[in-house]
Structures are given as structure tokens and as C-alpha cells.
Enzyme design. Structure first.
Site, PDB file in Angstrom:
ATOM      1  N   LYS A  34      30.928  24.844  45.974  1.00  0.00           N
ATOM      2  CA  LYS A  34      31.699  23.617  45.759  1.00  0.00           C
ATOM      3  C   LYS A  34      32.492  23.745  44.458  1.00  0.00           C
ATOM      4  CE  LYS A  34      29.930  19.561  44.043  1.00  0.00           C
ATOM      5  NZ  LYS A  34      30.852  19.071  43.011  1.00  0.00           N
ATOM      6  N   ASP A  61      35.893  19.583  46.123  1.00  0.00           N
ATOM      7  CA  ASP A  61      35.393  18.247  45.759  1.00  0.00           C
ATOM      8  C   ASP A  61      36.347  17.610  44.743  1.00  0.00           C
ATOM      9  OD1 ASP A  61      33.773  16.055  45.116  1.00  0.00           O
ATOM     10  OD2 ASP A  61      32.406  17.236  43.867  1.00  0.00           O
ATOM     11  N   LYS A  63      37.683  14.470  45.282  1.00  0.00           N
ATOM     12  CA  LYS A  63      37.491  13.002  45.371  1.00  0.00           C
ATOM     13  C   LYS A  63      38.811  12.248  45.260  1.00  0.00           C
ATOM     14  CE  LYS A  63      32.778  12.990  43.451  1.00  0.00           C
ATOM     15  NZ  LYS A  63      32.602  14.340  42.912  1.00  0.00           N
ATOM     16  N   ASP A  66      43.886   7.241  46.061  1.00  0.00           N
ATOM     17  CA  ASP A  66      45.219   6.735  45.691  1.00  0.00           C
ATOM     18  C   ASP A  66      45.745   5.965  46.900  1.00  0.00           C
ATOM     19  OD1 ASP A  66      47.805   6.434  44.483  1.00  0.00           O
ATOM     20  OD2 ASP A  66      47.466   8.293  43.368  1.00  0.00           O
ATOM     21  N   THR A 120      26.613   8.455  42.611  1.00  0.00           N
ATOM     22  CA  THR A 120      25.182   8.315  42.299  1.00  0.00           C
ATOM     23  C   THR A 120      24.959   7.862  40.852  1.00  0.00           C
ATOM     24  OG1 THR A 120      25.194  10.715  42.073  1.00  0.00           O
ATOM     25  CG2 THR A 120      24.149   9.847  44.031  1.00  0.00           C
ATOM     26  N   ARG A 212      23.239  22.750  38.657  1.00  0.00           N
ATOM     27  CA  ARG A 212      22.622  23.368  37.481  1.00  0.00           C
ATOM     28  C   ARG A 212      21.294  24.084  37.718  1.00  0.00           C
ATOM     29  NH1 ARG A 212      23.748  17.953  34.333  1.00  0.00           N
ATOM     30  NH2 ARG A 212      23.503  17.311  36.520  1.00  0.00           N
TER      31      ARG A 212
HETATM   32  O1  C5P Z   1      24.066  20.111  38.632  1.00  0.00           O
HETATM   33  P1  C5P Z   1      23.792  19.121  39.721  1.00  0.00           P
HETATM   34  O2  C5P Z   1      22.847  19.634  40.782  1.00  0.00           O
HETATM   35  O3  C5P Z   1      23.408  17.753  39.203  1.00  0.00           O
HETATM   36  O4  C5P Z   1      25.234  18.974  40.450  1.00  0.00           O
HETATM   37  C1  C5P Z   1      25.517  17.959  41.389  1.00  0.00           C
HETATM   38  C2  C5P Z   1      26.961  18.056  41.785  1.00  0.00           C
HETATM   39  O5  C5P Z   1      27.234  17.022  42.724  1.00  0.00           O
HETATM   40  C3  C5P Z   1      27.962  17.872  40.647  1.00  0.00           C
HETATM   41  O6  C5P Z   1      29.080  18.716  40.932  1.00  0.00           O
HETATM   42  C4  C5P Z   1      28.386  16.422  40.753  1.00  0.00           C
HETATM   43  O7  C5P Z   1      29.703  16.221  40.322  1.00  0.00           O
HETATM   44  C5  C5P Z   1      28.300  16.196  42.268  1.00  0.00           C
HETATM   45  N1  C5P Z   1      28.097  14.804  42.655  1.00  0.00           N
HETATM   46  C6  C5P Z   1      27.015  14.062  42.257  1.00  0.00           C
HETATM   47  N2  C5P Z   1      26.877  12.761  42.663  1.00  0.00           N
HETATM   48  C7  C5P Z   1      27.797  12.213  43.474  1.00  0.00           C
HETATM   49  C8  C5P Z   1      28.908  12.955  43.885  1.00  0.00           C
HETATM   50  C9  C5P Z   1      29.026  14.278  43.465  1.00  0.00           C
HETATM   51  O8  C5P Z   1      26.157  14.566  41.531  1.00  0.00           O
HETATM   52  N3  C5P Z   1      27.631  10.988  43.925  1.00  0.00           N
END
Ligand code: C5P
Length: 231
Positions: A34, A61, A63, A66, A120, A212
Site C-alpha cells: 500500500k 491509498d 483517499k 473533492d 479510525t 509498522r
Molecule cells: O503502521 P500501521 O499498521 O498502523 O499502518 C496502518 C496503515 O493504515 C497506515 O498507512 C494508515 O494510514 C492506514 N489507515 C489507518 N486507519 C484508517 C485508514 C487508513 O490506519 N482508518
């Protein structure tokens, strides 16, 4: 065992060397990658082509949010990148979602069109007081999922904890893409509504987004294998 093709690794990395090393380390594992705002703005569309050359399926991603015409034209402009999944904000409204879906479906090999429901990071107070949406987060997420389905989207981004309610209203084939995944014992960091990969699978998620816990590991491939094997 977690099927690798259900895992989307969030490449939130802005140093080119580390990005390439992580990509190489995950090559051949069948996971998706992603690319979000950080990587796309840091490296440009070339990073997508590089990942595709290495055989990865790609979730772009960005998002988009507009007016309907602008989002439809942006999707058309992104078409030649040939990504496999792309997303827009459900809050853009039914007209924007429908125009996006029509634009996507007119492409040669259309990517899956996924709508973001409530981020989230949104709290109940923000939902009620800032957005002035009554009810709780789950109600708003399910409402946006229904709107996205009726407007021709293939699925939504949500927390794994919302998957069952979404599937109940939108049907089992409506896709759920869920961040907020943390293997047992790993740091939640800024994620709030989290589940383990195993629980997300049991709840019926179609794709789990994990960043991460894999990308910050000394050995990203080993971290991925531990997740796949449920260690
Ligand atoms: O590092 P981690 O596992 O927290 O990454 C989660 C990924 O999902 C990040 O790229 C974050 O921007 C994305 N994301 C999220 N919550 C959302 C939409 C996207 O954590 N509601």
C-alpha cells in the site's frame, strides 16, 4: 495461518533506500503493498511502477475527496498506473461515489474501488460535536458502507471490529479492508481499535493492512512470516 494475499503492507516510508530494501525483502511473498500520501508525495508515481515491476499488487491509498467531477478526473489520470485497488472518501457523497465507480469501470482493467468510512482516528466526540453526526461510530461506518455499496463501490476501509456489521448489511461479498491490526505483544502505537491478525481473519476481513509491525522490524520478511504463521 494467515493467507499472504490477504495482507497489505503499508509502505509508510519516506527514505528511498529503506523503501527499496523493504520492497526487496518482501518480494515473492504474495503480499500486496500500500502506497499512501507519504510515499506517493515523496517519490511520485514512479514508486508504483517500481513495485509493479517487482510483481506486487498495489493499493493506492490517496483517499480522494473533492467534488464529483474532480475526483472522477483524478481517477482517470491515475488509471495508467494500473493499480489493483484505489480509494475515495464516502463522505464525498453518493454523486461522487457513483461518478468514481463509473469512471473506474470504464477502465480496461479496473482496480477495486474502496470507500473510506470513518477514519479510525475519529473519536465519538469528534463525530458528534465536530462532524455533527448523531449516533455512534459503528452506525456512521455502516451508513457509509451502505451508501458506498449502493453507489457501486467494491468495499470499504473500516476497523476489523466493524466487519461483521458491514457484512450483515452489505452482504458477504462486499469487501472490507482493515487497518488497526497488531500481532500479539506488539505496540499499539497510535492505533486505537485494534485486533490481532487471527481475530481479524475470524471476523471476516478480506484484506488486513499492516504497516509498522512489518516495516519497522529489523527483518521485515521474518516479521511477516511470524504474522502469517500466527506466532
Ligand atoms: O503502521 P500501521 O499498521 O498502523 O499502518 C496502518 C496503515 O493504515 C497506515 O498507512 C494508515 O494510514 C492506514 N489507515 C489507518 N486507519 C484508517 C485508514 C487508513 O490506519 N482508518
Amino acid at each position: 495461518m494467515i493467507p499472504a494475499q490477504k495482507i497489505i503492507v503499508a509502505m509508510d516510508i519516506s527514505e528511498r533506500d529503506r523503501l527499496l530494501k523493504t520492497m526487496d525483502s518482501l518480494c515473492g511473498t504474495n503480499v500486496w503493498l500500500k502506497f499512501g500520501l507519504e510515499a506517493f508525495y515523496s517519490f511520485g508515481p514512479g514508486v508504483v511502477a517500481q513495485a509493479k515491476d517487482k510483481g506486487f499488487k498495489i493499493f493506492l491509498d490517496l483517499k480522494l475527496h473533492d467534488i464529483p467531477n474532480t475526483v472522477a478526473r483524478a481517477l482517470k489520470a491515475l488509471g495508467p498506473l494500473g493499480v489493483d485497488m484505489i480509494n475515495i472518501h464516502a463522505a464525498g457523497g453518493s454523486e461522487m461515489l457513483k461518478r468514481s465507480s463509473e469512471t473506474i469501470k470504464s477502465m480496461g482493467r479496473p482496480p477495486l474501488l474502496i470507500a473510506v468510512t470513518q477514519l479510525t482516528s475519529t473519536s465519538l466526540r469528534q463525530l458528534n460535536e465536530e462532524q455533527r453526526i448523531q449516533g455512534d461510530i459503528l452506525e456512521s461506518v455502516v451508513n457509509y458502507a451502505k451508501l458506498a455499496k449502493e453507489s457501486g463501490c467494491d468495499g470499504v476501509v473500516s476497523s476489523p471490529l466493524e466487519v461483521q456489521a458491514i457484512k450483515l448489511i452489505c452482504g458477504s461479498r462486499f469487501l472490507t479492508v482493515t487497518p488497526g491490526i497488531r500481532p500479539k505483544g506488539s505496540d499499539a502505537q497510535d492505533q486505537v481499535r485494534i485486533t490481532t491478525p487471527q481475530d481479524a481473519l475470524l471476523l471476516g476481513t478480506d484484506f488486513m493492512v499492516i504497516g509498522r509491525p512489518i516495516t519497522d522490524a529489523v527483518d521485515p520478511k521474518q516479521a511477516l512470516m511470524n504474522i502469517i504463521q500466527g506466532n
